[in-house]
Design a protein around this motif. Structure first.
Motif, mmCIF file in Angstrom:
data_model
loop_
_atom_site.group_PDB
_atom_site.id
_atom_site.type_symbol
_atom_site.label_atom_id
_atom_site.label_comp_id
_atom_site.label_asym_id
_atom_site.label_seq_id
_atom_site.Cartn_x
_atom_site.Cartn_y
_atom_site.Cartn_z
ATOM 1 N N UNK A 114 8.699 6.105 -3.122
ATOM 2 C CA UNK A 114 9.846 6.398 -3.987
ATOM 3 C C UNK A 114 9.541 6.149 -5.461
ATOM 4 N N UNK A 115 10.002 7.067 -6.308
ATOM 5 C CA UNK A 115 9.906 7.000 -7.764
ATOM 6 C C UNK A 115 8.480 7.205 -8.276
ATOM 7 N N UNK A 116 7.522 7.421 -7.378
ATOM 8 C CA UNK A 116 6.152 7.702 -7.782
ATOM 9 C C UNK A 116 5.842 9.172 -7.557
ATOM 10 N N UNK A 117 4.915 9.706 -8.364
ATOM 11 C CA UNK A 117 4.402 11.035 -8.115
ATOM 12 C C UNK A 117 3.508 11.020 -6.882
ATOM 13 N N UNK A 118 2.693 12.048 -6.771
ATOM 14 C CA UNK A 118 1.782 12.129 -5.623
ATOM 15 C C UNK A 118 0.979 10.833 -5.510
ATOM 16 N N UNK A 119 0.978 10.266 -4.317
ATOM 17 C CA UNK A 119 0.405 8.935 -4.111
ATOM 18 C C UNK A 119 -0.488 8.937 -2.880
ATOM 19 N N UNK A 120 -1.618 8.256 -2.993
ATOM 20 C CA UNK A 120 -2.476 8.042 -1.826
ATOM 21 C C UNK A 120 -2.714 6.549 -1.656
ATOM 22 N N UNK A 121 -2.826 6.135 -0.404
ATOM 23 C CA UNK A 121 -3.175 4.754 -0.103
ATOM 24 C C UNK A 121 -4.545 4.760 0.545
ATOM 25 N N UNK A 122 -5.426 3.932 0.031
ATOM 26 C CA UNK A 122 -6.816 3.881 0.484
ATOM 27 C C UNK A 122 -7.151 2.458 0.914
ATOM 28 N N UNK A 123 -8.303 2.294 1.490
ATOM 29 C CA UNK A 123 -8.908 0.977 1.689
ATOM 30 C C UNK A 123 -10.182 0.937 0.860
#
Length: 337
Positions: A114-123
């Motif tokens: 929420x409230x963020x643009x395109x987002x990725x989560x990585x390790x």
């Protein structure tokens, strides 16, 4: 036997990285009592609420225009850290980052934040969950709303400190995409104890120290003046959070700033500190610290308590690995622990 830095060279800086990470951006914490945590971070730390609902609170500092730098999520499980977050400059940088992590055979997951643009989560290479985005909704700066300066009057998120048994791996990995080493700490045998890595031109955006991990040791916010650190302690005491004052106020050796560490109602650790020096120019060489230098722990004030040395918060769903050698963040010469 631990690697010796006389034989294992520190990584070389990469001045033209494959993508542009700009700074530490945000952190997502899982908390068991959302109301108590909200009170702590607004009244004691001095953050302001951007938005909230029955399960989530989004907060930012007085200087910050981005919608949030701290997200509190209610949980019925044990408290934990969901991720730390960083910004890249453009959407093209985010595409290049995704390609970089996939080529390194590291997990990359597009998520809705929420409230963020395109987002990725990585390790990352040592298992830390890190969220990257190029944009976020904005809100007005509150710098001139002086009646809203309360507690520590936190201005902006500055850095994270992570414990990991693989400090050199983390250092190599982050420097491979443009992070620069500002300070580092070594044991008497020259094995690497900790590294301060930065992108925004001051000593750190992310710090790695040897220890069981990955675990989040602390998230740090800047306060404008030293008296605000004392005021945060006074407000903590007044509101029943006095026992949360874990260490300080005092002054760091590394990065030089004055600081205080507090624990929130779920024992997540936050640091409030005054601004530190710039390290931008290409001839700003990394500062080497030797374990046993009394200035490592603090320039003055009592030594850190055992809790500060040993305790940190786990990342949700991430296994913790113990180090082969039980180095810990430094204590002063003669101090126990």
């Amino acid at each position: 036997m631990a690697a010796n830095l006389s034989q294992t060279r520190l990584p070389e800086p990469v001045y033209r990285p494959p993508f542009n990470v700009t700074r530490a951006s945000h952190v997502v914490l899982r908390v068991t009592d959302l109301a108590a945590s909200r009170d702590f971070y607004t009244a004691v730390a001095g953050l302001v609420v951007s938005d909230e609902d029955s399960s989530t609170v989004f907060l930012r500092g007085m200087e910050e225009t981005c919608h949030h730098s701290l997200v509190l999520k209610a949980t019925r499980e044990s408290p934990a850290v969901e991720c730390v977050g960083m910004r890249v400059l453009t959407e093209e940088d985010l595409d290049a980052l995704i390609d970089f992590f996939r080529r390194a055979d590291l997990p990359v997951e597009p998520i809705e934040a929420p409230y963020q643009g395109r987002t990725v989560r990585v390790r990352d290479s040592v298992g830390t969950p890190v969220e990257f985005c190029a944009s976020m909704e904005t809100r007005p700066r509150l710098l001139f709303e002086f009646d809203r300066y309360v507690g520590g009057s936190a201005l902006r998120l500055d850095h994270f400190q992570i414990l990991t048994p693989r400090v050199m791996d983390a250092c190599r990995f982050y420097m491979s995409f443009g992070f620069r080493l500002s300070e580092y700490m070594v044991n008497p045998d020259s094995s690497l104890l900790g590294v301060f890595l930065q992108r925004k031109g001051n000593p750190h955006d992310i710090v790695f120290f040897n220890g069981a991990g990955p675990r989040l040791h602390h998230v740090a916010y800047t306060s404008g003046e030293s008296y605000r650190l004392l005021h945060a302690c006074d407000i903590a005491a007044q509101l029943g959070f006095g026992a949360s004052i874990e260490r300080g106020p005092a002054r760091h050796g590394p990065a030089f700033a004055m600081f205080v560490y507090l624990r929130d109602p779920d024992n997540h650790r936050i640091e409030l500190f005054t601004a530190h020096y710039q390290t931008i120019d290409i001839d700003d060489a990394p500062v080497r610290w030797e374990r046993g230098d009394e200035r490592l722990a603090r320039l003055w004030a009592p030594p850190p308590p055992r809790s500060w040395i040993e305790e940190a918060c786990p990342f949700h769903g991430v296994a913790v690995t113990a180090p082969a050698h039980a180095d810990r963040p430094p204590t002063p010469v003669g101090a126990k622990g």
